[in-house]
Scaffold this active site. Sequence first.
Site, PDB file in Angstrom:
ATOM      1  N   THR A   1       0.851  -1.197   0.000  1.00 26.35           N
ATOM      2  CA  THR A   1       0.000   0.000   0.000  1.00 26.35           C
ATOM      3  C   THR A   1       0.886   1.247   0.000  1.00 26.35           C
ATOM      4  OG1 THR A   1      -1.717  -1.179   1.205  1.00 26.35           O
ATOM      5  CG2 THR A   1      -1.602   1.202   1.577  1.00 26.35           C
TER       6      THR A   1
ATOM      7  N   HIS B   1      -1.657  -5.296   7.399  1.00 24.67           N
ATOM      8  CA  HIS B   1      -2.766  -6.251   7.366  1.00 24.67           C
ATOM      9  C   HIS B   1      -4.072  -5.562   7.758  1.00 24.67           C
ATOM     10  CE1 HIS B   1      -4.998  -9.832   9.210  1.00 24.67           C
ATOM     11  NE2 HIS B   1      -5.019  -9.985   7.912  1.00 24.67           N
ATOM     12  N   GLY B   2      -4.872  -5.245   6.744  1.00 25.87           N
ATOM     13  CA  GLY B   2      -6.050  -4.414   6.943  1.00 25.87           C
ATOM     14  C   GLY B   2      -7.020  -4.951   7.979  1.00 25.87           C
TER      15      GLY B   2
ATOM     16  N   ARG C   1     -13.726  -7.325  -1.331  1.00 24.77           N
ATOM     17  CA  ARG C   1     -13.034  -7.218  -0.024  1.00 24.77           C
ATOM     18  C   ARG C   1     -12.437  -5.815   0.124  1.00 24.77           C
ATOM     19  NH1 ARG C   1      -7.681  -5.656   1.647  1.00 24.77           N
ATOM     20  NH2 ARG C   1      -7.243  -6.614   3.648  1.00 24.77           N
TER      21      ARG C   1
ATOM     22  N   THR D   1      -0.170   1.207   6.714  1.00 20.35           N
ATOM     23  CA  THR D   1      -0.007   0.118   5.759  1.00 20.35           C
ATOM     24  C   THR D   1       0.073  -1.199   6.526  1.00 20.35           C
ATOM     25  OG1 THR D   1       1.549  -0.886   4.203  1.00 20.35           O
ATOM     26  CG2 THR D   1       2.474   0.682   5.744  1.00 20.35           C
TER      27      THR D   1
ATOM     28  N   GLY E   1     -10.102  -3.429   2.829  1.00 21.07           N
ATOM     29  CA  GLY E   1      -9.264  -3.397   4.024  1.00 21.07           C
ATOM     30  C   GLY E   1      -9.352  -2.058   4.729  1.00 21.07           C
ATOM     31  N   ASP E   2      -8.288  -1.699   5.408  1.00 21.43           N
ATOM     32  CA  ASP E   2      -8.277  -0.471   6.205  1.00 21.43           C
ATOM     33  C   ASP E   2      -8.128   0.803   5.375  1.00 21.43           C
ATOM     34  OD1 ASP E   2      -5.607  -1.694   5.738  1.00 21.43           O
ATOM     35  OD2 ASP E   2      -4.896   0.205   6.557  1.00 21.43           O
TER      36      ASP E   2
HETATM   37  N1  GLY Z   1      -3.592  -2.345   4.151  1.00 24.16           N
HETATM   38  C1  GLY Z   1      -4.129  -2.689   2.915  1.00 24.16           C
HETATM   39  C2  GLY Z   1      -5.171  -3.702   2.974  1.00 24.16           C
HETATM   40  O1  GLY Z   1      -5.186  -4.531   3.888  1.00 24.16           O
HETATM   41  O2  GLY Z   1      -6.008  -3.720   2.097  1.00 24.16           O
END
Ligand code: GLY
Length: 301
Positions: A171, A224-225, A199, A222, A201-202
């Site tokens: 990211t 693990h969302g 899907r 950046t 994420g964050d």
């Molecule tokens: N941080 C990016 C995602 O998990 O989509």
Amino acid sequence: MSTPLAIIVHGGAWYIPAEEQESHKAGCREAAVAGFEVLRRGGSALDAVEEAVVCMEDDPTFDAGVGAHLNQDGVVQLDAGIMDGSTYQVGAVAAIERVQNPICVARHLLTSEHNMIVGAGATIYAQACGVPLCNPEDLVIEREHNRWLEYKERGEPPSETVFTGSSVKGTVGAVAIDRAGDIAAGTSTGGTPFKPEGRVGDSPLPGCGYYADNALAGVSVTGHGESIIRVQLARSAADFCAKLQAPAAAEAAMHMLSDRVAGKGGLILIDRAGRVGYAYNSSEMARAFMVERMDEPQVEI
Ligand code: GLY
């Protein structure tokens, strides 16, 4: 009162193999220089963040814009968000297709009636705003097509494990403070490789993937969302700036991600005094920053 200018950018907190580190550093350097030049010419923090993120969306090194990971259907679906720390306005898009620069669509939304538009509606909105559309295949590069073929064979990996996998991309994001002391933050991503359709994420979620508040800090995240969302990492990092300076606040927020949800990732921030901070618990995080007293950005992995 005139505030010292500063910008910091990241190109993802993941495992970045040695042979790919130069391209990550070059991409971060270019984005930091481009964003700082906007500030130096009197542009706003929002302008600088948009410019820096566009640079990285246009660079196939990163998991954003062209070169982003493909989802299970072999399609690029992008997420991006931007926030203005002087007004608390937010603009975000999620699962948008056929747009190379989703941060520009998010920027348009920032001054609209709505905060976030997803899916097909986001592409329609982009077109209405005059943000150029592309063919879906224009965003797909050979590296990512090959990765998709590999995942199709093996199936979707648990999302946590892609952090240690082979050269998964990152990211991108930027935070800036301008002469007026206004802070902006933005983040853009293709998400995780071989993600299910839709899907999110964050990255497009305010308070999770980015946050800006002139009274505290601007933050871009950046990693693990799914873990980052659970602790609203960007907002938490900004809150730490109420009592801590930027470097310590960044470390405190990362400890929270590790301790509470065993999450992996990283963040960059600029506090209200223009101090720069960053922290990560992945093996690498590509980043670059430039503040007023520097002739060149500091670039690190
Ligand atoms: N941080 C990016 C995602 O998990 O989509």
